[in-house]
Design an enzyme around this catalytic site. Structure first.
Site, PDB file in Angstrom:
ATOM      1  N   PRO A  55      24.277 -74.788  71.310  1.00  0.00           N
ATOM      2  CA  PRO A  55      24.518 -75.542  72.552  1.00  0.00           C
ATOM      3  C   PRO A  55      25.263 -76.851  72.274  1.00  0.00           C
ATOM      4  O   PRO A  55      25.863 -77.421  73.173  1.00  0.00           O
ATOM      5  CB  PRO A  55      23.108 -75.834  73.086  1.00  0.00           C
ATOM      6  CG  PRO A  55      22.210 -74.895  72.379  1.00  0.00           C
ATOM      7  CD  PRO A  55      22.842 -74.580  71.064  1.00  0.00           C
ATOM      8  N   ARG A  79      39.295 -57.383  74.369  1.00  0.00           N
ATOM      9  CA  ARG A  79      40.131 -56.989  75.513  1.00  0.00           C
ATOM     10  C   ARG A  79      41.547 -57.535  75.411  1.00  0.00           C
ATOM     11  O   ARG A  79      42.422 -57.107  76.161  1.00  0.00           O
ATOM     12  CB  ARG A  79      39.465 -57.342  76.839  1.00  0.00           C
ATOM     13  CG  ARG A  79      39.242 -58.799  77.075  1.00  0.00           C
ATOM     14  CD  ARG A  79      38.237 -58.993  78.196  1.00  0.00           C
ATOM     15  NE  ARG A  79      38.588 -58.262  79.411  1.00  0.00           N
ATOM     16  CZ  ARG A  79      39.559 -58.600  80.238  1.00  0.00           C
ATOM     17  NH1 ARG A  79      40.294 -59.661  79.981  1.00  0.00           N
ATOM     18  NH2 ARG A  79      39.814 -57.894  81.310  1.00  0.00           N
ATOM     19  N   GLU A  95      14.417 -72.775  66.475  1.00  0.00           N
ATOM     20  CA  GLU A  95      14.945 -74.100  66.864  1.00  0.00           C
ATOM     21  C   GLU A  95      16.375 -74.302  66.388  1.00  0.00           C
ATOM     22  O   GLU A  95      17.046 -75.255  66.772  1.00  0.00           O
ATOM     23  CB  GLU A  95      14.063 -75.221  66.291  1.00  0.00           C
ATOM     24  CG  GLU A  95      12.764 -75.428  67.037  1.00  0.00           C
ATOM     25  CD  GLU A  95      12.947 -75.569  68.539  1.00  0.00           C
ATOM     26  OE1 GLU A  95      13.777 -76.395  68.959  1.00  0.00           O
ATOM     27  OE2 GLU A  95      12.271 -74.843  69.289  1.00  0.00           O
ATOM     28  N   ASP A 134      44.404 -62.416  84.388  1.00  0.00           N
ATOM     29  CA  ASP A 134      43.019 -62.872  84.435  1.00  0.00           C
ATOM     30  C   ASP A 134      42.941 -64.383  84.606  1.00  0.00           C
ATOM     31  O   ASP A 134      43.885 -65.098  84.253  1.00  0.00           O
ATOM     32  CB  ASP A 134      42.299 -62.534  83.118  1.00  0.00           C
ATOM     33  CG  ASP A 134      41.887 -61.083  83.053  1.00  0.00           C
ATOM     34  OD1 ASP A 134      41.856 -60.434  84.103  1.00  0.00           O
ATOM     35  OD2 ASP A 134      41.599 -60.610  81.939  1.00  0.00           O
TER      36      ASP A 134
HETATM   37  N1  SAM Z   1      16.993 -76.221  69.507  1.00  0.00           N
HETATM   38  C1  SAM Z   1      18.294 -75.796  69.940  1.00  0.00           C
HETATM   39  C2  SAM Z   1      18.877 -76.852  70.875  1.00  0.00           C
HETATM   40  O1  SAM Z   1      18.145 -77.429  71.646  1.00  0.00           O
HETATM   41  O2  SAM Z   1      20.108 -77.024  70.835  1.00  0.00           O
HETATM   42  C3  SAM Z   1      18.252 -74.479  70.690  1.00  0.00           C
HETATM   43  C4  SAM Z   1      17.994 -73.328  69.809  1.00  0.00           C
HETATM   44  S1  SAM Z   1      18.149 -71.807  70.664  1.00  0.00           S
HETATM   45  C5  SAM Z   1      16.525 -71.504  71.194  1.00  0.00           C
HETATM   46  C6  SAM Z   1      18.365 -70.638  69.388  1.00  0.00           C
HETATM   47  C7  SAM Z   1      19.809 -70.275  69.095  1.00  0.00           C
HETATM   48  O3  SAM Z   1      20.428 -69.722  70.255  1.00  0.00           O
HETATM   49  C8  SAM Z   1      20.726 -71.404  68.697  1.00  0.00           C
HETATM   50  O4  SAM Z   1      20.580 -71.727  67.325  1.00  0.00           O
HETATM   51  C9  SAM Z   1      22.092 -70.830  68.998  1.00  0.00           C
HETATM   52  O5  SAM Z   1      22.569 -70.028  67.957  1.00  0.00           O
HETATM   53  C10 SAM Z   1      21.819 -69.969  70.225  1.00  0.00           C
HETATM   54  N2  SAM Z   1      22.192 -70.623  71.487  1.00  0.00           N
HETATM   55  C11 SAM Z   1      21.351 -71.032  72.455  1.00  0.00           C
HETATM   56  N3  SAM Z   1      22.008 -71.554  73.495  1.00  0.00           N
HETATM   57  C12 SAM Z   1      23.315 -71.479  73.194  1.00  0.00           C
HETATM   58  C13 SAM Z   1      24.503 -71.874  73.869  1.00  0.00           C
HETATM   59  N4  SAM Z   1      24.479 -72.463  75.050  1.00  0.00           N
HETATM   60  N5  SAM Z   1      25.679 -71.652  73.260  1.00  0.00           N
HETATM   61  C14 SAM Z   1      25.734 -71.063  72.044  1.00  0.00           C
HETATM   62  N6  SAM Z   1      24.634 -70.680  71.357  1.00  0.00           N
HETATM   63  C15 SAM Z   1      23.440 -70.881  71.911  1.00  0.00           C
END
Ligand code: SAM
Length: 262
Positions: free
Chosen positions: A95, A160, A122, A175
């Protein structure tokens, strides 16, 4: 040459349907995309094959351990060089990454590929990220439980764009985002849709816009362009500003936008 994706994941089973349906199936069958799954647990040691542990400093959740990831990366690098592939960049889904754009997808579609690292829990021990990750990519301002859906999303968007994967090659050119604007509305048969009244609900008659039935290609192209401009100006005005800054709006476009009620 195929675009190669090496995917590091704790849940390889999530990727199976992706290879068997629709556009992405064609991308694999035609070998335009080569996806190799690297189940992280195969690189964990001990009876329990641990891939995670508690965070130093306390707090909730678990952190993905460095050692299994390093062993997995070693195996991937060996496989890449044995197959004559270049050293592919490592993309971590997070994120905290840069939001994925069509422009980045296009670059990846034209390149040799990437290692896609799917986080869980996490997240990943920062020391692995510092040493091995080249780029962090986000799917948006929300939190998923893992990086697998982001990896599937990225590979779908790349697949794609591969030549021969879409039945109609022009289809991705119109697109959303390919010309910096959102897509225009689309219509198909019937020309007039009649939904009869039901109970308290009034009946609905909805006709396809006349211009689309006119056979006049220039007028249709202009109508579509104006629809794109209107939708983009109303929903994502920053994309209009960006298109303007790139010099992609004509005098006709600007005239249309100036009389548009938002
Ligand atoms: N503790 C992290 C935080 O608050 O940023 C969130 C961890 S999430 C539960 C577990 C994994 O999901 C992350 O390590 C990432 O690889 C993926 N993930 C979750 N949300 C994402 C997003 N918006 N974009 C990309 N990957 C995401």
């Amino acid at each position: 040459m195929a675009v190669r994706f090496d995917v590091i994941t704790l849940f390889p089973e999530l990727f199976a349907p992706f290879q068997t349906v629709g556009v992405t199936r064609r991308a694999f069958e035609s070998r335009a995309v080569d996806m190799r799954l690297w189940p992280l647990r195969d690189h964990a040691e001990g009876v329990y094959r641990r891939v995670d542990d508690r965070p130093f400093g306390g707090g909730p959740g678990m952190v993905m351990l460095v050692e299994p990831l390093v062993r997995c990366m070693r195996a991937i690098r060996a496989d890449q060089s044995a197959g004559g592939a270049p050293r592919l960049p490592v993309i971590l889904f997070s994120p905290a990454g840069k939001p994925l754009t069509q422009q980045r997808v296009q670059q990846l579609a034209e390149g040799p590929g990437a290692v896609l690292l799917c986080g869980r829990y996490e997240g990943i021990d920062q020391r692995f990220i510092d040493a091995h990750v080249d780029e962090e990519v986000s799917m948006g301002d929300y939190v998923l439980s893992g990086g697998e859906l982001p990896a599937l999303t990225l590979m779908d968007a790349v697949a794609r764009l591969q030549p021969g994967v879409l039945h109609d090659a022009a289809s991705h050119e119109q697109d959303s985002f390919s010309d910096g604007l959102l897509d225009c509305p689309h219509y198909s048969r019937p020309e007039v849709l009649s939904v009869p009244a039901q109970g308290d609900e009034p009946g609905v008659e909805a006709a396809v816009p006349d211009v689309l039935l006119s056979g006049h290609h220039a007028k249709i192209a202009r109508w579509r362009r104006e629809q794109q401009l209107a939708i983009t100006a109303r929903r994502r005005p920053e994309l209009i500003d960006a298109a303007r800054a790139r010099g992609e709006l004509s005098k006709k476009d600007e005239d249309f936008l100036s009389q548009l009620t938002l």
